[in-house]
Structures are given as structure tokens and as C-alpha cells.
Enzyme design. Structure first.
Site, short mmCIF file in Angstrom:
data_model
loop_
_atom_site.label_atom_id
_atom_site.label_comp_id
_atom_site.label_asym_id
_atom_site.label_seq_id
_atom_site.Cartn_x
_atom_site.Cartn_y
_atom_site.Cartn_z
CD GLN A 96 -3.16 0.83 2.30
OE1 GLN A 96 -2.28 0.73 3.48
NE2 GLN A 96 -3.85 2.10 2.28
CG HIS A 102 -6.68 3.37 -2.87
ND1 HIS A 102 -5.98 3.44 -1.76
CD2 HIS A 102 -6.50 2.15 -3.14
CE1 HIS A 102 -4.47 3.20 -1.75
NE2 HIS A 102 -4.50 2.33 -2.98
CG HIS A 104 -5.71 -0.18 -7.22
ND1 HIS A 104 -5.14 0.72 -7.29
CD2 HIS A 104 -5.31 -0.33 -6.24
CE1 HIS A 104 -4.25 1.34 -7.06
NE2 HIS A 104 -4.61 0.31 -5.86
P1 AMP Z 1 -2.12 1.44 -3.53
O1 AMP Z 1 -0.61 1.07 -4.01
O2 AMP Z 1 -2.49 0.52 -3.69
O3 AMP Z 1 -1.81 2.65 -2.48
O4 AMP Z 1 -1.89 2.86 -4.88
C1 AMP Z 1 -1.90 3.85 -4.97
C2 AMP Z 1 -2.74 3.84 -6.29
O5 AMP Z 1 -2.47 5.91 -6.16
C3 AMP Z 1 -1.63 3.97 -7.29
O6 AMP Z 1 -1.77 3.54 -8.48
C4 AMP Z 1 -1.13 5.46 -7.96
O7 AMP Z 1 -0.90 5.46 -9.52
C5 AMP Z 1 -2.23 6.58 -7.59
N1 AMP Z 1 -2.03 7.46 -7.42
C6 AMP Z 1 -1.39 7.96 -7.05
N2 AMP Z 1 -1.32 9.45 -7.14
C7 AMP Z 1 -2.53 9.64 -7.35
C8 AMP Z 1 -3.54 10.84 -7.86
N3 AMP Z 1 -3.12 12.76 -8.03
N4 AMP Z 1 -4.02 10.55 -8.71
C9 AMP Z 1 -4.53 9.43 -8.93
N5 AMP Z 1 -4.10 8.62 -8.79
C10 AMP Z 1 -2.83 8.23 -7.91
#
Ligand code: AMP
Length: 121
Positions: A96, A102, A104
Site C-alpha cells: 500500500q 481505496h 482499485h
Molecule cells: P496503492 O499502492 O494501492 O496505495 O496505490 C495507490 C495508487 O494511487 C497507485 O496506483 C497510484 O498510481 C495512484 N495515484 C497516486 N497519486 C495519484 C493521483 N494524484 N491521482 C490518481 N491516482 C494516483
């Protein structure tokens, strides 16, 4: 993260960082992932900060249910009519990166390739 030290998603919720919105109501926001891993890749977040699935409380069940129930509706709206994948990365070993819970939702458009099998990278 506190209100004084918001995550990137907290900043999106405050309107400090733009996003490509998929859906919004008073409790939930969905927006496209900035680094999509498939034709369509978006995230569903609660507006109220829950840092991680590991920190969910029994009282969070309604918002979690709402987020999950929205997933297939929004996936269809985004053109994922032949299947999609959901993922909730949780904690350090769950990779994470953003500590605002969140879901996905990602997948390829009909006629595209099936998603690759997940592996340990
Ligand atoms: P996680 O590793 O599950 O915490 O994933 C976080 C996700 O947030 C990743 O897939 C990133 O590409 C996405 N992310 C980070 N910054 C942004 C942003 N400003 N807008 C949209 N998605 C983002």
C-alpha cells in the site's frame, strides 16, 4: 494522515490536486488512477479517512459495502463489460502506497487481452 498532513487522496478530496472524476456523492469519490495498469483503472475511496483495510472498524461496514456495490456499476459505465479486477493493497507488505483506503478497479475493454495473472513483484 491527519487533516494537517493529508495523503495525496486527501489533497484530491480538498480540491488541492486535480483528478479525473468517475463518480462522487457525499460519502464516496471515484477517480482514474494516474498510472493505469489496464485500459481502464480507477480508484474508489471513502471521503471519511480510513487509512487502510487493516484499520477498518465494524462501524465502517456500510461505507465498505457501498464502495463495493458501486464497483460493478462504475466498471460497466467505464466500459468494462467483460470483467474487471478489484484490489485493495493493505499495509507495507501488501504494497500500500497511499494510506487512504481505496479499491482499485481495473480491466481491459471488451475484445482486449485478459489481465495478466498476478504475481509476486
Ligand atoms: P496503492 O499502492 O494501492 O496505495 O496505490 C495507490 C495508487 O494511487 C497507485 O496506483 C497510484 O498510481 C495512484 N495515484 C497516486 N497519486 C495519484 C493521483 N494524484 N491521482 C490518481 N491516482 C494516483
Amino acid at each position: 494522515m491527519s487533516d494537517d498532513n493529508p495523503t495525496i487522496f486527501g489533497k484530491i478530496l480538498r480540491g488541492e490536486i486535480p483528478c479525473r472524476k468517475v463518480y462522487e456523492d457525499d460519502e464516496v469519490l471515484a477517480f482514474h488512477d494516474i498510472h493505469p495498469v489496464a485500459d481502464v483503472h480507477f480508484l474508489i475511496i471513502p471521503k471519511r479517512l480510513i487509512p487502510s483495510l487493516a484499520e477498518v472498524q465494524p462501524g465502517d461496514a456500510p461505507i465498505l459495502g457501498k464502495m463495493l456495490a458501486l464497483a460493478p456499476l462504475l466498471a460497466r459505465e467505464q466500459g468494462l463489460t467483460d470483467g474487471f479486477r478489484t484490489a485493495i493493497n493493505t499495509g507495507r507488505l501488501g504494497r500500500q502506497d497511499v494510506y487512504h483506503l481505496h479499491i482499485h478497479i481495473f480491466g481491459n475493454k471488451p475484445g482486449g487481452d485478459p489481465l495478466k495473472v498476478m504475481h509476486g513483484n
